[in-house]
Design an enzyme around this catalytic site. Structure first.
Site, mmCIF file in Angstrom:
data_model
loop_
_atom_site.group_PDB
_atom_site.id
_atom_site.type_symbol
_atom_site.label_atom_id
_atom_site.label_comp_id
_atom_site.label_asym_id
_atom_site.label_seq_id
_atom_site.Cartn_x
_atom_site.Cartn_y
_atom_site.Cartn_z
ATOM 1 N N TRP A 24 0.856 -1.190 0.000
ATOM 2 C CA TRP A 24 0.000 0.000 0.000
ATOM 3 C C TRP A 24 0.892 1.240 0.000
ATOM 4 O O TRP A 24 1.884 1.295 0.732
ATOM 5 C CB TRP A 24 -0.904 0.006 1.245
ATOM 6 C CG TRP A 24 -1.790 1.210 1.335
ATOM 7 C CD1 TRP A 24 -2.487 1.807 0.331
ATOM 8 C CD2 TRP A 24 -2.062 1.970 2.524
ATOM 9 N NE1 TRP A 24 -3.187 2.899 0.808
ATOM 10 C CE2 TRP A 24 -2.942 3.017 2.152
ATOM 11 C CE3 TRP A 24 -1.658 1.875 3.856
ATOM 12 C CZ2 TRP A 24 -3.421 3.953 3.065
ATOM 13 C CZ3 TRP A 24 -2.143 2.802 4.766
ATOM 14 C CH2 TRP A 24 -3.020 3.830 4.385
ATOM 15 N N ASP A 48 1.632 -8.751 -0.720
ATOM 16 C CA ASP A 48 0.255 -8.332 -0.459
ATOM 17 C C ASP A 48 -0.064 -7.074 -1.267
ATOM 18 O O ASP A 48 0.551 -6.033 -1.069
ATOM 19 C CB ASP A 48 0.094 -8.026 1.034
ATOM 20 C CG ASP A 48 -1.331 -7.657 1.407
ATOM 21 O OD1 ASP A 48 -2.126 -8.570 1.647
ATOM 22 O OD2 ASP A 48 -1.653 -6.446 1.435
ATOM 23 N N TYR A 53 -4.971 -0.339 -4.348
ATOM 24 C CA TYR A 53 -3.637 0.279 -4.282
ATOM 25 C C TYR A 53 -3.187 0.800 -5.647
ATOM 26 O O TYR A 53 -2.201 1.537 -5.737
ATOM 27 C CB TYR A 53 -2.577 -0.701 -3.750
ATOM 28 C CG TYR A 53 -2.873 -1.283 -2.379
ATOM 29 C CD1 TYR A 53 -3.869 -0.753 -1.561
ATOM 30 C CD2 TYR A 53 -2.160 -2.376 -1.893
ATOM 31 C CE1 TYR A 53 -4.157 -1.293 -0.320
ATOM 32 C CE2 TYR A 53 -2.432 -2.928 -0.641
ATOM 33 C CZ TYR A 53 -3.440 -2.383 0.135
ATOM 34 O OH TYR A 53 -3.710 -2.929 1.359
ATOM 35 N N LYS A 78 -7.002 -7.972 -3.282
ATOM 36 C CA LYS A 78 -8.258 -7.716 -2.557
ATOM 37 C C LYS A 78 -9.281 -7.052 -3.471
ATOM 38 O O LYS A 78 -8.914 -6.244 -4.330
ATOM 39 C CB LYS A 78 -8.000 -6.803 -1.343
ATOM 40 C CG LYS A 78 -6.809 -7.233 -0.505
ATOM 41 C CD LYS A 78 -6.611 -6.397 0.742
ATOM 42 C CE LYS A 78 -5.253 -6.681 1.348
ATOM 43 N NZ LYS A 78 -4.156 -5.862 0.804
ATOM 44 N N HIS A 111 -11.929 -6.617 0.786
ATOM 45 C CA HIS A 111 -11.090 -5.615 1.447
ATOM 46 C C HIS A 111 -11.758 -5.002 2.681
ATOM 47 O O HIS A 111 -11.126 -4.834 3.722
ATOM 48 C CB HIS A 111 -10.735 -4.520 0.422
ATOM 49 C CG HIS A 111 -9.455 -3.802 0.708
ATOM 50 N ND1 HIS A 111 -8.631 -3.316 -0.280
ATOM 51 C CD2 HIS A 111 -8.847 -3.482 1.866
ATOM 52 C CE1 HIS A 111 -7.578 -2.733 0.257
ATOM 53 N NE2 HIS A 111 -7.685 -2.821 1.571
ATOM 54 N N ILE A 246 13.757 -3.012 3.785
ATOM 55 C CA ILE A 246 13.136 -4.245 3.285
ATOM 56 C C ILE A 246 13.932 -5.441 3.792
ATOM 57 O O ILE A 246 13.380 -6.413 4.304
ATOM 58 C CB ILE A 246 13.083 -4.226 1.733
ATOM 59 C CG1 ILE A 246 12.091 -3.161 1.262
ATOM 60 C CG2 ILE A 246 12.743 -5.602 1.172
ATOM 61 C CD1 ILE A 246 12.092 -2.911 -0.248
HETATM 62 N N1 LIG Z 1 -6.428 -4.679 4.434
HETATM 63 C C1 LIG Z 1 -6.307 -3.390 4.670
HETATM 64 O O1 LIG Z 1 -7.287 -2.643 4.793
HETATM 65 C C2 LIG Z 1 -4.926 -2.803 4.818
HETATM 66 C C3 LIG Z 1 -4.762 -1.513 5.332
HETATM 67 C C4 LIG Z 1 -3.483 -1.013 5.485
HETATM 68 C C5 LIG Z 1 -2.393 -1.793 5.112
HETATM 69 N N2 LIG Z 1 -2.571 -3.053 4.571
HETATM 70 C C6 LIG Z 1 -1.412 -3.887 4.137
HETATM 71 O O2 LIG Z 1 -0.418 -3.901 5.157
HETATM 72 C C7 LIG Z 1 0.799 -3.367 4.639
HETATM 73 C C8 LIG Z 1 1.602 -2.648 5.698
HETATM 74 O O3 LIG Z 1 0.883 -1.613 6.324
HETATM 75 P P1 LIG Z 1 1.113 -0.051 5.999
HETATM 76 O O4 LIG Z 1 1.591 0.118 4.614
HETATM 77 O O5 LIG Z 1 -0.158 0.604 6.425
HETATM 78 O O6 LIG Z 1 2.222 0.482 6.974
HETATM 79 P P2 LIG Z 1 3.384 -0.124 7.895
HETATM 80 O O7 LIG Z 1 3.992 -1.325 7.279
HETATM 81 O O8 LIG Z 1 2.868 -0.183 9.296
HETATM 82 O O9 LIG Z 1 4.421 1.101 7.831
HETATM 83 C C9 LIG Z 1 5.021 1.482 6.634
HETATM 84 C C10 LIG Z 1 5.918 2.685 6.924
HETATM 85 O O10 LIG Z 1 7.025 2.276 7.732
HETATM 86 C C11 LIG Z 1 8.247 2.654 7.089
HETATM 87 N N3 LIG Z 1 9.229 1.594 7.425
HETATM 88 C C12 LIG Z 1 9.204 0.293 7.043
HETATM 89 N N4 LIG Z 1 10.239 -0.385 7.567
HETATM 90 C C13 LIG Z 1 10.961 0.516 8.294
HETATM 91 C C14 LIG Z 1 12.146 0.419 9.058
HETATM 92 N N5 LIG Z 1 12.788 -0.738 9.192
HETATM 93 N N6 LIG Z 1 12.612 1.548 9.668
HETATM 94 C C15 LIG Z 1 11.946 2.732 9.532
HETATM 95 N N7 LIG Z 1 10.810 2.882 8.815
HETATM 96 C C16 LIG Z 1 10.323 1.777 8.190
HETATM 97 C C17 LIG Z 1 7.920 2.742 5.625
HETATM 98 O O11 LIG Z 1 8.780 3.658 4.992
HETATM 99 P P3 LIG Z 1 9.387 3.461 3.491
HETATM 100 O O12 LIG Z 1 8.391 2.712 2.667
HETATM 101 O O13 LIG Z 1 9.568 4.881 3.049
HETATM 102 O O14 LIG Z 1 10.684 2.726 3.653
HETATM 103 C C18 LIG Z 1 6.506 3.292 5.669
HETATM 104 O O15 LIG Z 1 6.523 4.692 5.870
HETATM 105 C C19 LIG Z 1 0.302 -2.456 3.502
HETATM 106 O O16 LIG Z 1 1.347 -2.064 2.642
HETATM 107 C C20 LIG Z 1 -0.752 -3.322 2.883
HETATM 108 O O17 LIG Z 1 -0.169 -4.333 2.079
HETATM 109 C C21 LIG Z 1 -3.826 -3.556 4.431
#
Ligand SMILES: NC(=O)c1ccc[n+]([C@@H]2O[C@H](COP(=O)([O-])OP(=O)(O)OC[C@H]3O[C@@H](n4cnc5c(N)ncnc54)[C@H](OP(=O)(O)O)[C@@H]3O)[C@@H](O)[C@H]2O)c1
Length: 283
Positions: A24, A48, A53, A78, A111, A246
């Site tokens: 996302w 995922d 997205y 999704k 979703h 990553i």
């Molecule tokens: N089903 C749903 O409704 C739903 C909703 C939300 C999310 N999701 C899924 O869950 C995934 C993850 O959740 P999310 O995207 O909301 O956010 P998250 O994974 O909680 O956080 C992502 C953020 O953390 C940063 N980050 C990642 N690893 C890091 C590290 N080691 N050190 C410092 N910063 C770090 C990333 O920055 P950079 O990318 O700039 O490195 C980005 O800003 C989504 O991508 C999606 O696939 C699903």
């Protein structure tokens, strides 16, 4: 679990790698493409994405061009919120597969249970969608089917007409947002819990208690979050578009959080906010 490729087993026997790579806000085009290529190079075998997205094309291209056999990668997408109901779901699935340029999905999720477009008749819309999911599953086009953001009342409603029970519920699970009631119910139903926003969309990195915990274990805050998730039996979905992050987000198998620290992290109630109420969303 000893590595990102170790698996949980879904209730239908399908193996699902214990960490999924989130996409996302990984912008369609070079950013999403390189993020997925970097993730596959770092060892992730579970990606995922979602129609919402807007990056299925780049995610699919990254998988196709990775040189890794398709069956070694677990891919989730999704159903988008405007597409509930039997007919629309069938069309949306076809569009998703065209975007991805692949011929099957490993996991397809509804979703959101109660999009704004179906607020008056979400029960009926979800029942129609689920019928389509079951058909696609039986036809071998999807290896597992599930839901996302569903709470107990949404699941109970779905089960009234379902012939196949959902195998996964993907919900927001992160330090201080543990959604105990839905977690307990999903476990009773033998449904795997996927943990989205495991870093609270990045907000967790500012939480002093988490910084202290990271220092105590000689790990990053991100690694502490993912370890907490795994030790809870969740399947975390970390997102990053930064190669070093990553990679470092996969190094979580060489330490264990104590029971006491697990409790401390769970108890940081609301430190990065709470999940949206799925019956109140505006999309
Ligand atoms: N089903 C749903 O409704 C739903 C909703 C939300 C999310 N999701 C899924 O869950 C995934 C993850 O959740 P999310 O995207 O909301 O956010 P998250 O994974 O909680 O956080 C992502 C953020 O953390 C940063 N980050 C990642 N690893 C890091 C590290 N080691 N050190 C410092 N910063 C770090 C990333 O920055 P950079 O990318 O700039 O490195 C980005 O800003 C989504 O991508 C999606 O696939 C699903």
């Amino acid at each position: 679990m000893k590595s990102v490729t170790d698996c949980y087993t879904l209730q239908n026997g399908v193996q699902i790698p214990c960490i999924g790579f989130g996409t996302w806000q990984a912008e369609n085009g070079e950013i999403a493409y390189h993020a997925v290529r970097d993730a596959l190079n770092a060892g992730y075998r579970h990606i995922d994405t979602a129609a919402a997205y807007g990056n299925e094309a780049s995610v699919g291209r990254a998988i196709r061009e990775s040189g890794i056999p398709r069956e070694e990668i677990f891919l989730t997408s999704k159903l988008n919120n405007p597409d509930h109901g039997y007919e629309k779901t069938m069309k949306a699935f076809e569009k998703t597969m065209n975007e991805l340029g692949l011929d099957y999905l490993d996991l397809y999720l509804i979703h959101w249970p109660n999009p704004i477009f179906f607020r008056e008749n979400w029960q009926e819309a979800n029942a129609g969608t689920w019928k389509a999911f079951e058909e696609l599953y039986r036809a071998g086009k999807i290896r597992a089917i599930g839901i996302s953001n569903f709470r107990r009342h949404h699941i109970e409603e779905l089960l009234k007409t379902a012939e196949i029970a959902p195998m996964v519920n993907q919900i927001r699970l992160c330090p201080g947002d543990t959604q105990d009631e839905v977690v307990r119910y999903c476990r009773e139903q033998n449904m795997l819990l996927e943990a989205y926003s495991p870093f609270g969309v990045g907000k967790i990195f500012e939480v002093p208690e988490m910084k202290a915990m990271a220092e105590k274990y000689g790990k990053s805050v991100a690694q502490i979050c993912l370890r907490w998730s795994l030790q809870n039996g969740f399947l975390p979905l970390p997102k990053s578009v930064t190669p070093e992050r990553i990679e470092s987000n996969t190094r979580i198998f060489d330490f264990t959080l104590s029971e006491e620290d697990m409790g401390v992290i769970s108890g940081l109630t609301g430190c990065v906010g709470f999940a949206h109420d799925p019956d109140q969303i505006s999309f």
